[in-house]
Design an enzyme around this catalytic site. Structure first.
Site: not given
Ligand code: GLC
Length: 751
Positions: A229-233
């Site tokens: 995932s993108d960071w915090g997605a």
């Protein structure tokens, strides 16, 4: 051996689920007892941002020194996949030296709007150029023993509301514009990871989007690596794992581990789904070397950064051949950017460079070699401090005493960055005011730009003699620019993004950045030059534009079909000028074949070649079926329609210098007809069309069709009406059996 086939250590369910979430900001979880190491992931696309302590994804905390290569906006302008590969290999080398196993890049999102704050991190408005460069970079990173991570999958084309906005995109537009660069990287480079984006796609979060992460990425494209995932997605870890996400970052995330364990126990997720994701995450462990690699060669990598920068800058204008700079001139260098370089973008990709070349110093060095004198005046400040009039007057004084003014302008990190979009594409007013005053005073004026997103040149373009668009050139850009300006190197960059006359002319203007949580991609496939050329709308400089100090001729185009849906072309390119130079051969395809509206032309192949004065070379291009295909949402597949295709050689997307037409058989496809199909659908059907009136004439009483022959315009009037309604009304309900018979033929007759 694919990740699914690798022997898996015996792990408890708790251990398995914990592996699907980061153990730290930049690392996966290790399971010592099972011999599973940490895997370290770090940014970014144009260099390694490794944080030994103090972790964040916006470059607030520092990172260890690494080479800052030209960001993608510049590499995109190089049109040189071999160069992208050299940089990818160097980044892999630095990652190994720093103990990073997966580098989070390349970014291949399409530049839908010039306003996107992160366009500096992406290659182009065109999917082919983006995909070829991204694949070359990723393949080289992988061949260097480090994992690549193509991002941000998918349709992440703005920063506004990036974690919530839903990109509302029709499937044909996704397939033809926003997915192909990812597809090419996945198929050609086989990256270790793909990063799912923050945004939603048609209402479904990209990080929990089964259609994207499983049906397209894995089932269709054959991706076997891990989706991170993108960071915090990740908003819903259970939904994400169910959709095909494997690794949620950053960690730790104990609450999510518990949620997923509960979901498995409740039967919402199967242990098989967990095992599949675990296998893919464990596959990354193969990237962890037995021992840390030795330090990288800083000087060699800096030299590569400088060489790369020299290939990226785009010579937009050179009236009176004021460039390269003549010997023995008195030159006023104006602009704070000459002294304080802007060479990279803000946010997660921001690096701590091993060194930075300053253009003013490099110009002084070159001036000494060329009997030139340099006077410097900042002309403006980057933070708006100081008295603009005083700064401007000092710049004008310097210009008055010179034979040429060299003005360095651009955007500061406060003007554009990851995390926010611009609201206009103009230079800061203070810079334009200083430039106009200098241009009025100097005999000749050359502008050098440093910007991540495209800038409007209006309001000053005609007042200057030459413009070099440097975009962001990395830590070696200052030297590269000086060498280009003094003619030690010849500019060879070409625009990878259109420079419009007005932002209002751009395809996404009315639909950017969206409203009430949605951004509608209303322009469809007409992105960038596809829009401007199809509409015939003037631009300041078109996609593919770029000048050289030398000149090139492109001749003797020959094109032949090599199958129902493929072709081969050859042409000869010559260097007809006085300087060594590199030319970018741009191959476009134009067609109106098929049942959908096509852009006027589309880039389907390109090559960058170096030629010495007087040298010629014959190039051959093989065009595969995708060079001619459109995506048919009814057939759920790429289709090459039967028809004429014009192969065009462009100096850029707007100026075609050679072309040749070929006819392609195209795909044999069943075009199913029905009683609801329009008269036009029936008339245009390659088999049923010619038969329709004849068959009806044979089956109906004499004279029944006379009205059609008496009023030839009648067919035109009814062509969009459903066929049964139209013909029953105009001729007789007795037409139905004939239509039924013809429908059966249409279902059994590929054409
Ligand atoms: C950022 C970016 C992504 C980056 C990640 C880690 O928010 O969107 O490109 O790789 O987080 O820094």
């Amino acid at each position: 051996m694919t990740t699914e086939q690798q022997p898996k250590p015996t792990l408890t369910l708790d251990q398995k689920v914990s592996l699907l979430f980061g153990a730290a900001f930049w690392a996966t979880r290790a399971v010592e007892s099972a011999g599973i190491p940490h895997v370290v992931l770090s940014d970014g696309p144009h260099g390694v941002r490794y944080q030994a302590n103090g972790f964040d994804h916006l470059a607030i905390e520092d990172s260890l020194p690494s080479t800052c290569f030209p960001p993608a906006v510049a590499i995109g302008s190089s049109w040189n996949p071999a160069l992208a590969a050299r940089i990818g290999a160097a980044i892999a080398r630095e990652a190994q030296a720093l103990g990073v196993h997966v580098v989070l890049g390349p970014g291949v999102n399409i530049k839908r709007s010039a306003l996107c704050g992160r366009n500096f991190e992406y290659y182009s408005e065109d999917p082919l150029l983006s995909g070829v460069l991204g694949a070359a970079h990723a393949r080289a990173v992988q061949e260097g023993g480090v994992g690549a991570c193509v991002k941000h999958f998918a349709a992440n084309n703005q920063e506004t509301e990036r974690m919530r906005i839903s990109a509302e995109v029709d499937e044909r537009t996704l397939r033809e514009i926003y997915l192909p660069a990812f597809e090419r990287v996945v198929k050609e480079a086989r990256p270790a990871t793909v990063m799912s984006a923050y945004n939603q796609v048609n209402g479904v979060p990209a990080s929990a989007n089964r259609w994207l992460l499983t049906e397209v990425l894995r089932d269709e494209w054959g991706f076997e690596g891990a989706v991170v995932s993108d960071w915090g997605a990740v908003n819903n870890a259970v939904a994400s794992i169910g959709a095909g996400l494997d690794l949620s970052m950053p960690g730790p995330s104990e609450a999510n581990v518990q949620r997923v364990l509960a979901a498995v126990r409740a039967g919402e997720l199967s242990e098989e789904q967990i095992d599949r994701a675990v296998a893919r995450v464990l596959g990354l462990a193969a990237l962890v070397p037995a021992a840390k690699a030795p330090a990288f060669d800083l000087d060699a990598h800096h030299a590569l950064a400088r060489d790369a920068a020299a290939e990226c800058a785009v010579l937009l204008k050179n009236s009176g051949a004021v460039l390269p700079l003549a010997r023995g001139q008195r030159i006023a260098v104006i602009g704070e950017f000459a002294r304080t370089p802007r060479y990279q973008g803000g946010g997660s990709s921001h690096l701590n460079p091993t060194r930075v070349d300053v253009a003013l110093d490099a110009l002084q060095h070159q001036a000494a070699q060329h009997d030139c004198r340099i006077d410097f005046a900042p002309g403006f400040t980057l933070d708006g401090s100081g008295d603009p009039a005083v700064l401007r007057d000092a710049a004008v004084a310097a210009a008055k005493g010179a034979e040429l003014a060299l003005v360095f302008l651009g955007l500061g990190e406060q003007d554009e960055s990851e995390g926010f979009d611009r609201t206009h594409i103009d230079l800061p007013a203070a810079q334009v005011e200083a430039l106009l005053a200098v241009a009025a005073a100097a005999p000749r004026t050359v502008v050098v730009l440093a910007n991540g997103g495209v800038l409007s040149l209006e309001g000053w373009h005609d007042q200057v003699d030459a413009i070099v668009e440097g975009f962001l050139l990395g830590q070696g850009g200052g030297s590269a620019i000086a060498e280009l300006l003094f003619g030690l190197r010849t500019p060879s960059g070409r625009l990878a993004e259109t420079i419009p006359l007005r932002l209002e002319d751009s395809p996404s203007f009315l639909n950017f950045p969206g409203e009430k949580g949605k951004v509608r991609y209303g322009e469809g496939v007409m992105v960038g030059y596809r829009w401007y050329e199809t509409l015939g709308r003037a631009v300041r400089y078109p996609f593919g534009h770029g000048l050289s100090y030398t000149s090139f001729a492109q001749e003797a185009l020959q094109v032949e079909a090599t199958g129902r849906d493929t072709a081969r072309l050859t042409l000869e390119v010559s260097n007809t000028g006085r300087f060594d130079g590199q030319h970018v051969v741009q191959v476009y395809v134009a067609t109106s074949a098929g049942p959908v509206r096509r852009p006027l032309r589309e880039l389907r192949a390109f090559d960058k070649i170096a030629l010495r004065p007087g040298e010629s070379r014959v190039l051959t291009f093989e065009l595969d079926r995708r060079a001619f295909a459109y995506y048919d949402v009814d057939a759920h597949d790429w289709i090459v329609a039967r028809g004429d295709y014009t192969i065009q050689i462009g100096e850029n997307a707007s100026s075609i210098v050679l072309e040749s037409r070929i006819a392609l058989e195209g795909d044999l496809i069943v075009i199913p007809l029905s009683m609801d199909s329009s008269v036009g659908d029936w008339m245009n059907h390659p088999v049923i069309g010619p038969a329709l009136l004849q068959e009806l004439g044979a089956d109906l009483p004499p004279g029944a069709l006379d009205k059609f022959h008496a009023q030839p315009g009648l067919l035109k009037m009814i062509e969009s009406m459903p066929v049964l309604k139209a013909l029953s009304f105009l001729i007789s309900p007795a037409v139905e059996p004939t239509l039924q018979r013809l429908i059966k033929i249409s279902l059994d007759t590929p054409c």
